[in-house]
Design a protein around this motif. Structure first.
Motif, PDB file in Angstrom:
ATOM      1  N   TYR A   1      10.296   3.072   3.168  1.00  0.00           N
ATOM      2  CA  TYR A   1       9.158   2.086   2.608  1.00  0.00           C
ATOM      3  C   TYR A   1       8.792   2.548   1.169  1.00  0.00           C
ATOM      4  N   HIS A   2       8.145   3.596   1.043  1.00  0.00           N
ATOM      5  CA  HIS A   2       7.644   4.039  -0.146  1.00  0.00           C
ATOM      6  C   HIS A   2       8.614   3.719  -1.403  1.00  0.00           C
ATOM      7  N   LEU A  60       9.092   0.408  -1.866  1.00  0.00           N
ATOM      8  CA  LEU A  60       7.874  -0.377  -2.706  1.00  0.00           C
ATOM      9  C   LEU A  60       7.772   0.102  -4.015  1.00  0.00           C
ATOM     10  N   SER A 117       0.828  -0.685   9.814  1.00  0.00           N
ATOM     11  CA  SER A 117       0.516   0.661   9.331  1.00  0.00           C
ATOM     12  C   SER A 117       1.261   1.913  10.183  1.00  0.00           C
ATOM     13  N   SER A 162      -2.081  -0.145   5.243  1.00  0.00           N
ATOM     14  CA  SER A 162      -1.016  -0.871   5.729  1.00  0.00           C
ATOM     15  C   SER A 162       0.114  -1.289   4.784  1.00  0.00           C
ATOM     16  N   LYS A 163       1.438  -1.180   5.316  1.00  0.00           N
ATOM     17  CA  LYS A 163       2.602  -1.374   4.787  1.00  0.00           C
ATOM     18  C   LYS A 163       2.631  -2.907   4.546  1.00  0.00           C
ATOM     19  N   ILE A 175       5.656  -5.550   4.423  1.00  0.00           N
ATOM     20  CA  ILE A 175       7.023  -5.860   4.565  1.00  0.00           C
ATOM     21  C   ILE A 175       7.511  -7.126   4.372  1.00  0.00           C
TER      22      ILE A 175
END
Length: 509
Positions: free
Chosen positions: A72-73, A76, A103, A110-111, A113
């Protein structure tokens, strides 16, 4: 006989009889080709040459060689920050109407998406497939007239910069088909209440007005809700309130740790059906009663890849090494843990969802979730997965006649020597050192690597028991109460220090 229920059951049975099983390998190939074709003119598709990949002799192999892994990171920082800022055609055509806030089980932030309209349709289609699979379970016609309690996050989505944000269960519930609204409980008004405790209180107050036949939600929060309903009505079990309750659709985590405590809330046994819905998509569902494994949904806008879950492919923080080899569905085997990768109609590409799975039946594409990559405890070579931890605790439950629905642990230093410090959520008079000795023996007996580690740098186990409620209170303190929230099973030393401080303060008060 319940006429409406018989009609619905008959229609589901007929649809199941007329629908042939997809060829999972062919459908996965087609899904990948469609994803690449649709996103070929996006910035991501241009950078990684999707049109050239589509022209290659082996599209799956070429895709794996040209596109790197993304957690994810990474996604992002390199791409999705532009999607969040409102840019179009970044990793998927256009811009998404929704963002799923997740999260997960680590970190407070929180992510976000992306959730596209195509993903909403994918989740809805998967839900229909799951309903159709009910024809494989021995359920009476009357069941199909009952209401369904879906306990997810709030459907009161927040508007921000032209899109809506919320947890995936809230987004999904806010997009249920119109024909399902009559069956759906707690209904739109209560489902919109953001405060978990207030929403559960309203459910308890209204519970006797509903004829619930099925439950759906994460086990830990479902248990708390059922306990509240039982307590509010001064009942013995939930069947005193909902006598026609017959099915529980679990999801998000393994049900086994909660089975014993969950069953204590029931008068009669119910059918438990597992599902696998994540913020990134609807991944799998249990199709048949002969197994608790779930079938991957291979024809629904998600392309899967798998990396063998071996220490040489995993960084210390649980992330995946870029040179780790991936394989397709055609190459997987049973009795092997894999890191699950997804490419989706929401513009996730070779995305490391963070879960590990194993195949129980390759031909049927049936899987079980075995743990989280970041919850793989490999300090001093002990190589413990969440699946192995769960299995060990089931033996401890049986040995001492306990319920241990919740736990967490960390590798800690005591007098400069490594120990595994377990916190078990349970009510018991058994002393902590006795539990520690028993757990240590079970782990040594069933896990070769753990036994080797115990003869070297891992000096022992420490067990601390706390009330199970401590875990939900901890989640609440992290602003993660209810919804899709799952407890961290393995904590870093820093996080574990926060946990211990919280436990000390919480229990002393």
């Amino acid at each position: 006989m319940e006429i409406i229920g018989s009609i619905i059951k008959g229609a589901i049975n007929l649809k199941g009889a007329l629908t042939s099983e997809p060829n999972h390998l062919d459908t996965q190939q087609k899904v990948l080709e469609q994803l690449l074709k649709t996103a070929s003119e996006t910035d991501f598709g241009k950078k990684y040459g999707f049109e050239r990949i589509l022209k290659s002799k082996d599209v799956q192999k070429e895709f794996a060689s040209k596109v790197p892994y993304f957690d994810y990171h990474q996604l992002l920082e390199q791409w999705w920050h532009r999607v969040i800022d409102g840019e179009e055609n970044v990793t998927w055509p256009g811009s998404p109407d929704y963002f799923a806030l997740s999260s997960g089980t680590t970190g407070k932030k929180s992510k976000r998406i992306p959730v596209t309209n195509e993903m909403i349709e994918s989740i809805r289609s998967a839900g229909i497939k799951q309903v159709e699979a009910l024809s494989n379970f021995d359920l009476p016609a009357s069941f199909f007239e009952k209401e369904i309690m879906m306990l997810g996050s709030s459907t009161d989505l927040q508007e921000k910069d032209g899109h809506l944000e919320g947890e995936i269960s809230g987004i999904s519930a806010s997009n249920i088909p119109f024909w399902f609204e009559g069956f759906y409980k707690p209904g739109k008004e209560i489902a919109q209440i953001d405060d978990w405790d207030r929403r559960v209180q309203r459910i308890a107050e209204k519970a006797k007005d509903w004829d619930i036949g099925a439950l759906s939600g994460i086990p830990s929060w479902m248990e708390l809700m059922l306990q509240k309903v039982i307590e509010y009505h001064n009942a013995e079990t939930i069947h005193d309130i909902w006598p026609n309750l017959q099915v529980y659709t679990s999801g998000g985590v393994a049900f086994a740790p909660y089975e014993k405590s969950f069953n204590n809330l029931l008068e009669d046994p119910i059918t438990v059906i597992d599902t696998y819905l994540a913020s990134e998509g609807f991944i799998a569902y249990q199709e048949r009663p002969e197994t608790d494994a779930m079938k991957l949904i291979t024809d629904n806008g998600v392309y899967f890849e798998f990396v063998p879950f071996q220490s040489e492919f995993i960084n210390q923080d649980g992330s995946l090494k870029q040179d780790a080899p991936s394989i397709t569905l055609a190459e997987v085997k049973t009795d092997q843990d894999y890191v699950l990768l997804m490419s989706t109609v929401s513009g996730a590409w070779r995305y490391i969802i963070g879960d590990t799975i194993e195949f129980t039946d390759v031909a049927r594409a049936e899987i079980r979730i075995t743990g989280r990559t970041k919850f793989f405890l490999n300090v001093v070579g002990s190589q413990l997965s969440v699946n192995k931890m769960n299995a060990a605790l089931r033996e401890i439950e049986e040995k001492f006649d306990l319920e241990i629905p919740e736990f967490t642990l960390s590798a800690t230093r005591i007098n400069d020597e490594f120990h595994h410090h377990w916190y078990l959520g349970t009510e018991t008079s058994v002393e902590n050192f006795v539990l520690a000795e028993a757990l240590d023996e079970v782990l040594k007996k069933t896990n070769k690597n753990y036994k080797v580690a115990r003869n070297k740098a891992l000096k022992g186990i420490k067990v601390t028991t706390v009330p199970s409620s401590t875990f939900s209170e901890w989640s609440g303190s992290q602003k993660k109460k209810g919804g899709q929230v799952k407890m961290e099973r393995v904590m870093s030393e820093e996080k574990f220090a926060e946990w211990e401080a919280f436990v000390s303060e919480n229990i002393s008060n």
